[in-house]
Design an enzyme around this catalytic site. Structure first.
Site, PDB file in Angstrom:
ATOM      1  N   ILE A 240       0.891  -1.151   0.000  1.00 30.79           N
ATOM      2  CA  ILE A 240       0.000   0.000   0.000  1.00 30.79           C
ATOM      3  C   ILE A 240       0.936   1.209   0.000  1.00 30.79           C
ATOM      4  O   ILE A 240       1.558   1.513   1.011  1.00 30.79           O
ATOM      5  CB  ILE A 240      -0.929   0.016   1.224  1.00 30.79           C
ATOM      6  CG1 ILE A 240      -1.853  -1.201   1.199  1.00 30.79           C
ATOM      7  CG2 ILE A 240      -1.752   1.297   1.256  1.00 30.79           C
ATOM      8  CD1 ILE A 240      -2.812  -1.279   2.373  1.00 30.79           C
ATOM      9  N   PRO A 241       1.065   1.895  -1.129  1.00 35.02           N
ATOM     10  CA  PRO A 241       2.182   2.826  -1.320  1.00 35.02           C
ATOM     11  C   PRO A 241       1.989   4.204  -0.710  1.00 35.02           C
ATOM     12  O   PRO A 241       1.912   5.215  -1.415  1.00 35.02           O
ATOM     13  CB  PRO A 241       2.276   2.909  -2.853  1.00 35.02           C
ATOM     14  CG  PRO A 241       0.859   2.737  -3.302  1.00 35.02           C
ATOM     15  CD  PRO A 241       0.259   1.737  -2.353  1.00 35.02           C
ATOM     16  N   CYS A 242       1.948   4.264   0.601  1.00 36.72           N
ATOM     17  CA  CYS A 242       1.812   5.559   1.262  1.00 36.72           C
ATOM     18  C   CYS A 242       3.045   6.430   1.039  1.00 36.72           C
ATOM     19  O   CYS A 242       2.987   7.654   1.214  1.00 36.72           O
ATOM     20  CB  CYS A 242       1.526   5.393   2.751  1.00 36.72           C
ATOM     21  SG  CYS A 242       2.713   4.385   3.647  1.00 36.72           S
ATOM     22  N   HIS A 243       4.155   5.832   0.603  1.00 38.78           N
ATOM     23  CA  HIS A 243       5.355   6.616   0.304  1.00 38.78           C
ATOM     24  C   HIS A 243       5.164   7.491  -0.929  1.00 38.78           C
ATOM     25  O   HIS A 243       5.964   8.392  -1.185  1.00 38.78           O
ATOM     26  CB  HIS A 243       6.564   5.688   0.114  1.00 38.78           C
ATOM     27  CG  HIS A 243       6.392   4.672  -0.976  1.00 38.78           C
ATOM     28  ND1 HIS A 243       5.694   3.497  -0.801  1.00 38.78           N
ATOM     29  CD2 HIS A 243       6.812   4.655  -2.284  1.00 38.78           C
ATOM     30  CE1 HIS A 243       5.701   2.787  -1.920  1.00 38.78           C
ATOM     31  NE2 HIS A 243       6.367   3.477  -2.832  1.00 38.78           N
ATOM     32  N   ARG A 244       4.110   7.246  -1.706  1.00 36.27           N
ATOM     33  CA  ARG A 244       3.856   8.046  -2.909  1.00 36.27           C
ATOM     34  C   ARG A 244       3.025   9.291  -2.629  1.00 36.27           C
ATOM     35  O   ARG A 244       2.664  10.016  -3.547  1.00 36.27           O
ATOM     36  CB  ARG A 244       3.177   7.185  -3.976  1.00 36.27           C
ATOM     37  CG  ARG A 244       4.040   6.032  -4.461  1.00 36.27           C
ATOM     38  CD  ARG A 244       3.335   5.114  -5.445  1.00 36.27           C
ATOM     39  NE  ARG A 244       4.100   3.870  -5.605  1.00 36.27           N
ATOM     40  CZ  ARG A 244       3.604   2.739  -6.077  1.00 36.27           C
ATOM     41  NH1 ARG A 244       2.329   2.689  -6.446  1.00 36.27           N
ATOM     42  NH2 ARG A 244       4.363   1.672  -6.185  1.00 36.27           N
TER      43      ARG A 244
END
Length: 278
Positions: A240-244
């Site tokens: 789940i790409p919360c880094h984006r």
């Protein structure tokens, strides 16, 4: 991973000095490596030269991605419900929420397998139920990472073992799409959190968005702060790409597992999806 630790040191230096555009010798010195060795190790890790990676970390690059994203691929991915663009081939990540019975009484009804593995961004802890991945976190300290997992489900039954669900999921780091089938996540969260996490899955690899834009896309335009909280509570790192999600200014901002790791992930993804850019 030893190489990641060295690269992280260099990325920390690059992140703090990109406005001065440091040269190869300066970046290598920050990592306590010779320029030749640093260039080789960095290229093996990122797939591009340190100089090109430096360009991916500039504010201008981030702002351009945000500008382009609003009108192109993110909208298409979001509208179609895909977790990414054609670069992701047949990879789909689906969330199944836990039922109240599965996590009441501290997860007493759950049997969770867990294991430690290496990723391009350091050691990682991955945990799964028979229905899918329930937790994934970077594990710089294994004991602390495991304690954080068991605190979420204090009455669950835990077994340290690698199962097929975990094994298949970890192929995402190698980008071996031929070995990936659908990835299923089995998560505990409120309806709002799940909605935010599902929206995060629709940000294509190599692209970025902002908290306010994410709030708008889930039809809660005034809930940027609540969206930020939900992003920070994401229980599944990288998948789940919360880094984006970054600041509207183009600055990358903070990250639950460390701002340097976030910088590394954003740059690594940009390099993997746009290797010939610049």
């Amino acid at each position: 991973m030893n190489n990641y630790d060295k690269i992280a040191t260099a990325i920390d230096y690059i992140s703090n000095n990109f406005r001065e555009q440091p040269d190869l010798q300066q970046m290598a010195a920050a990592a306590h490596m010779s320029p030749f060795h640093f260039q080789r190790v960095f290229a093996e890790w990122a797939g591009v030269t340190p100089k090109k990676f430096l360009q991916y970390l500039t504010l201008t690059h981030a702002k351009n991605i945000l500008k382009d994203t609003k009108a192109t691929v993110f909208d298409a991915a979001f509208e179609t419900g895909l977790s990414g663009t054609g670069r992701l081939h047949d990879l789909f990540i689906n969330i199944e929420s836990m039922t109240p019975g599965e996590f009441k009484n501290g997860g007493k009804a759950l049997h969770i397998n867990y294991s430690f593995a290496e990723s391009p961004f350091g050691n990682i802890l991955v945990a799964s139920t028979p229905k899918g991945i329930c937790h994934m976190a970077f594990a710089d300290n294994r004991e602390a990472a495991l304690a954080a997992l068991t605190a979420q489900f204090p009455n669950a039954t835990f077994t340290q073992m690698v199962d097929l669900i975990q094994q298949n999921t970890l192929y995402i780091f190698t980008q071996d799409w031929s070995r990936l089938s659908d990835i299923k996540l089995h998560l505990k969260g409120t309806a709002f959190q799940l909605k935010v996490w599902e929206a995060l899955l629709k940000i294509p690899m190599g692209n970025l968005t902002t908290y306010s834009d994410l709030a708008r896309r889930i039809d809660h335009p005034n809930a940027s702060r609540a969206v930020g909280t939900a992003v920070g509570q994401n229980p599944v790192a990288f998948l789940i790409p919360c880094h984006r999600v970054i600041k509207a200014t183009g600055e990358l901002g903070q990250y639950h597992w460390g701002s340097i790791r976030k910088t590394a992930m954003v740059g690594w993804e940009a390099a993997k999806t746009n290797p010939n850019e610049y």
